[in-house]
Design an enzyme around this catalytic site. Structure first.
Site, PDB file in Angstrom:
ATOM      1  N   LYS A  22      -3.372 -59.568  73.519  1.00 19.35           N
ATOM      2  CA  LYS A  22      -2.456 -60.247  72.593  1.00 19.35           C
ATOM      3  C   LYS A  22      -3.064 -61.083  71.464  1.00 19.35           C
ATOM      4  CE  LYS A  22      -0.516 -64.278  73.895  1.00 19.35           C
ATOM      5  NZ  LYS A  22      -0.702 -65.311  72.676  1.00 19.35           N
ATOM      6  N   ASN A  23      -4.234 -61.838  71.899  1.00 21.15           N
ATOM      7  CA  ASN A  23      -4.831 -62.698  71.084  1.00 21.15           C
ATOM      8  C   ASN A  23      -5.640 -62.047  69.982  1.00 21.15           C
ATOM      9  OD1 ASN A  23      -3.772 -64.767  72.377  1.00 21.15           O
ATOM     10  ND2 ASN A  23      -5.413 -65.755  73.020  1.00 21.15           N
ATOM     11  N   ASP A 317      -7.294 -70.381  78.765  1.00 20.81           N
ATOM     12  CA  ASP A 317      -6.569 -69.606  78.897  1.00 20.81           C
ATOM     13  C   ASP A 317      -6.333 -69.132  80.701  1.00 20.81           C
ATOM     14  OD1 ASP A 317      -5.069 -70.081  76.354  1.00 20.81           O
ATOM     15  OD2 ASP A 317      -5.687 -68.107  75.618  1.00 20.81           O
ATOM     16  N   ARG A 409       6.043 -63.692  76.676  1.00 21.01           N
ATOM     17  CA  ARG A 409       5.193 -63.858  75.482  1.00 21.01           C
ATOM     18  C   ARG A 409       3.777 -63.087  75.541  1.00 21.01           C
ATOM     19  NH1 ARG A 409       4.345 -69.157  74.006  1.00 21.01           N
ATOM     20  NH2 ARG A 409       2.749 -68.109  72.219  1.00 21.01           N
TER      21      ARG A 409
HETATM   22  C1  UD1 Z   1      -5.991 -69.655  70.362  1.00 19.24           C
HETATM   23  C2  UD1 Z   1      -5.534 -68.679  71.283  1.00 19.24           C
HETATM   24  C3  UD1 Z   1      -5.029 -69.515  72.468  1.00 19.24           C
HETATM   25  C4  UD1 Z   1      -6.192 -70.259  73.234  1.00 19.24           C
HETATM   26  C5  UD1 Z   1      -6.854 -71.128  72.234  1.00 19.24           C
HETATM   27  C6  UD1 Z   1      -8.253 -71.521  72.704  1.00 19.24           C
HETATM   28  C7  UD1 Z   1      -4.262 -67.007  70.064  1.00 19.24           C
HETATM   29  C8  UD1 Z   1      -3.048 -66.403  69.532  1.00 19.24           C
HETATM   30  N1  UD1 Z   1      -4.278 -68.190  70.460  1.00 19.24           N
HETATM   31  O1  UD1 Z   1      -5.493 -70.576  70.069  1.00 19.24           O
HETATM   32  O2  UD1 Z   1      -4.476 -68.576  73.487  1.00 19.24           O
HETATM   33  O3  UD1 Z   1      -6.004 -71.043  74.239  1.00 19.24           O
HETATM   34  O4  UD1 Z   1      -7.307 -70.044  71.165  1.00 19.24           O
HETATM   35  O5  UD1 Z   1      -9.210 -70.519  73.350  1.00 19.24           O
HETATM   36  O6  UD1 Z   1      -5.310 -66.496  70.047  1.00 19.24           O
HETATM   37  N2  UD1 Z   1      -7.846 -77.655  66.546  1.00 19.24           N
HETATM   38  C9  UD1 Z   1      -7.696 -78.825  65.571  1.00 19.24           C
HETATM   39  N3  UD1 Z   1      -7.546 -78.730  64.352  1.00 19.24           N
HETATM   40  C10 UD1 Z   1      -7.353 -77.445  63.784  1.00 19.24           C
HETATM   41  C11 UD1 Z   1      -7.036 -76.110  64.832  1.00 19.24           C
HETATM   42  C12 UD1 Z   1      -7.434 -76.580  65.940  1.00 19.24           C
HETATM   43  O7  UD1 Z   1      -8.137 -79.875  65.888  1.00 19.24           O
HETATM   44  O8  UD1 Z   1      -6.936 -77.209  62.454  1.00 19.24           O
HETATM   45  C13 UD1 Z   1      -7.826 -77.914  67.908  1.00 19.24           C
HETATM   46  C14 UD1 Z   1      -6.777 -77.659  68.921  1.00 19.24           C
HETATM   47  O9  UD1 Z   1      -5.898 -78.359  68.844  1.00 19.24           O
HETATM   48  C15 UD1 Z   1      -7.671 -77.366  70.013  1.00 19.24           C
HETATM   49  C16 UD1 Z   1      -8.953 -76.683  69.753  1.00 19.24           C
HETATM   50  O10 UD1 Z   1      -8.938 -77.288  68.374  1.00 19.24           O
HETATM   51  O11 UD1 Z   1      -7.952 -78.598  70.603  1.00 19.24           O
HETATM   52  C17 UD1 Z   1      -9.081 -75.076  69.918  1.00 19.24           C
HETATM   53  O12 UD1 Z   1      -7.876 -74.599  69.238  1.00 19.24           O
HETATM   54  P1  UD1 Z   1      -8.091 -73.203  68.711  1.00 19.24           P
HETATM   55  O13 UD1 Z   1      -9.391 -72.631  69.032  1.00 19.24           O
HETATM   56  O14 UD1 Z   1      -7.807 -73.265  67.203  1.00 19.24           O
HETATM   57  O15 UD1 Z   1      -6.408 -72.450  69.261  1.00 19.24           O
HETATM   58  P2  UD1 Z   1      -5.750 -71.366  68.739  1.00 19.24           P
HETATM   59  O16 UD1 Z   1      -6.504 -70.670  67.674  1.00 19.24           O
HETATM   60  O17 UD1 Z   1      -4.521 -72.080  68.355  1.00 19.24           O
END
Ligand code: UD1
Length: 430
Positions: A22-23, A317, A409
């Site tokens: 999915k990711n 995850d 999902r």
């Molecule tokens: C993706 C995955 C999710 C997984 C996560 C971490 C998908 C669709 N989802 O989510 O399943 O749990 O990676 O491996 O691929 N953050 C900030 N600012 C930002 C963006 C992120 O502070 O602008 C923080 C988030 O709150 C979190 C951390 O960075 O604490 C990691 O998040 P991120 O790697 O961005 O997760 P996703 O890409 O949303």
């Protein structure tokens, strides 16, 4: 609302086909916005998040054609989808759609790169922390975009002539922000160097697909990625990599229930850290032709401490599922969550099955119990919900999991895959 009924106690034996990730599928689908040619993706999983993204992309002008699903002998499906975005019909991603799935926010990258502008609602998604978007804003601003928040939306505007390559180092590792920078920088003028980039296999998969589309990217899979912008990208054909989270989830289920299962169509190299933890817990995990074999011993689970970290660390995850496994360990273990600040909602539901868990800040202390007992439980988010399924498979008696739309999902045909391996699990509609 659908529920899942499980009668626990059966060992799992047989073959479980692993779906496309999915990711990886989500950012790959979004990459179709970068070109007017056709992007063909093979091995796309059939999941609620994928269906929702198809609708969102349709809104931006992407024509979608899905090839019929063909079932193979091991029960796996092949699903190929063609995406064609001749012209971008709309550069706005509305709240009604983006609020349902955080990843849809990522359209901001290709829309900005190809059209020079995007108006994208601030995201929603799983309730597992605040999940801000500051890294996306900073990263795209480094490429010269004007970024402004207005009425719950981000208005992004590229300079005249398009985004401009730059050096940008993320202050924190983000998978999504790395995906967006890769896509945006592929069409920028000049060279972009991303520091502290996410190293997840899904980032590498996206980079490989973009390279097949004509992008010039090196270093994906390391912390520094270099992108030399090109004026346009073409179509390509790309196979979505196997789902390492689904793989790890079923491996943990077998470690917990006992049994002997081959996870087909996956690759042990995608989840070294998790495999190591499962082995330390006492299960045998080995690479076999075309997949992974897991032999679990049920009652002899050893306690193992884990800490979630960005790849190649233990994936957040798989945290809830591993905690589920540890509830039946012979001793005390600790699970520390460092990625999301609010990702322990499964704790109180696992406690309903008889688990003994205490929370202190970002660390859960799990005292293994000799048996779990089935109970009604509620799914709270995608990965938490599958930890309850695993718990239910190992518990005595009946477990009823409500709010299973969370599961839909991210887990394709979960009941069917587990039933084929001897589990008693069924979906109750309505
Ligand atoms: C993706 C995955 C999710 C997984 C996560 C971490 C998908 C669709 N989802 O989510 O399943 O749990 O990676 O491996 O691929 N953050 C900030 N600012 C930002 C963006 C992120 O502070 O602008 C923080 C988030 O709150 C979190 C951390 O960075 O604490 C990691 O998040 P991120 O790697 O961005 O997760 P996703 O890409 O949303």
């Amino acid at each position: 609302m659908d529920r899942i009924r499980i009668v626990g106690g059966n060992a799992l034996n047989g073959i479980i086909p692993i779906s496309g990730a999915k990711n990886a599928a989500l950012p790959l689908m979004i990459a179709s916005l970068l070109t007017s040619d056709t992007l063909t993706l093979e091995n796309v999983p059939h999941l609620a998040d994928v269906e929702l993204l198809l609708r969102i992309l349709g809104n931006h002008g992407v024509d979608v054609s899905v090839n019929g699903r063909r079932e193979h002998q091991d029960g796996s499906y092949a699903r190929t989808i063609h995406f064609t975005c001749r012209t971008v019909a709309d550069t706005t991603a509305p709240y009604e759609l983006v609020s349902k799935m955080r990843a849809s926010f990522w359209v901001i990258g290709p829309l900005l790169a190809r059209e020079g502008q995007a108006r994208v609602s601030l995201p929603g998604g799983c309730a597992i922390g605040t999940r801000p978007v500051d890294l996306f804003i900073e990263g795209l601003a480094a490429l010269g975009a004007e970024m402004e928040i207005d009425g719950g939306y981000i208005n992004a505007k590229a300079p005249k002539g398009g985004l401009i390559g730059a050096r940008y180092t993320f202050p924190k590792v983000s998978v999504g922000a790395t995906h967006v920078m890769l896509m945006a920088a592929s069409l920028a003028r000049g060279t972009t160097v991303i520091g502290n980039a996410a190293r997840e296999p899904e980032v590498v998969d996206l980079a490989n697909c973009l390279i097949a589309m004509g992008a010039r990217i090196s270093g994906a899979g390391t912390s520094t990625i270099t992108i030399e912008g090109v004026p346009s990208l073409s179509g390509a054909r790309h196979r979505v990599l196997p789902d390492r989270i689904e793989t790890g989830t079923y491996a943990m289920a077998v470690a917990m229930t006992g049994g002997d299962v081959t996870l087909s169509g996956t690759d042990i190299g995608l989840l070294d850290t998790a495999v190591e933890a499962i082995r330390r817990a006492g299960a045998e995990v080995s690479a076999v032709e075309g997949g992974i074999r897991v032999i679990g011993h049920g009652d002899q689970i050893r306690p193992v401490d884990i800490v979630t970290e960005p790849f190649p660390g233990f994936p957040t995850d798989l945290q809830a599922q591993f905690m589920g496994l540890m509830t039946r360990a012979n001793g005390v273990s600790h699970v520390t969550e460092t990625i999301f600040e609010n990702r322990f909602m499964h704790v109180q539901e696992l406690a309903r099955l008889g688990a003994k868990i205490t929370l202190s800040g970002q660390t859960a202390r799990i005292e293994g119990v000799t048996r779990l007992r089935g109970a009604p439980v509620m799914a709270t988010d995608l990965r938490a919900s599958v930890s309850l399924v695993i718990g239910g498979l190992a518990a005595e008696g009946e477990t009823m999991v409500s709010r299973v739309y969370h599961l839909d999902r991210g887990f394709e045909r979960l009941e069917e895959k587990l039933t084929r391996c001897g589990a008693i699990i069924e979906r109750i509609s309505g």
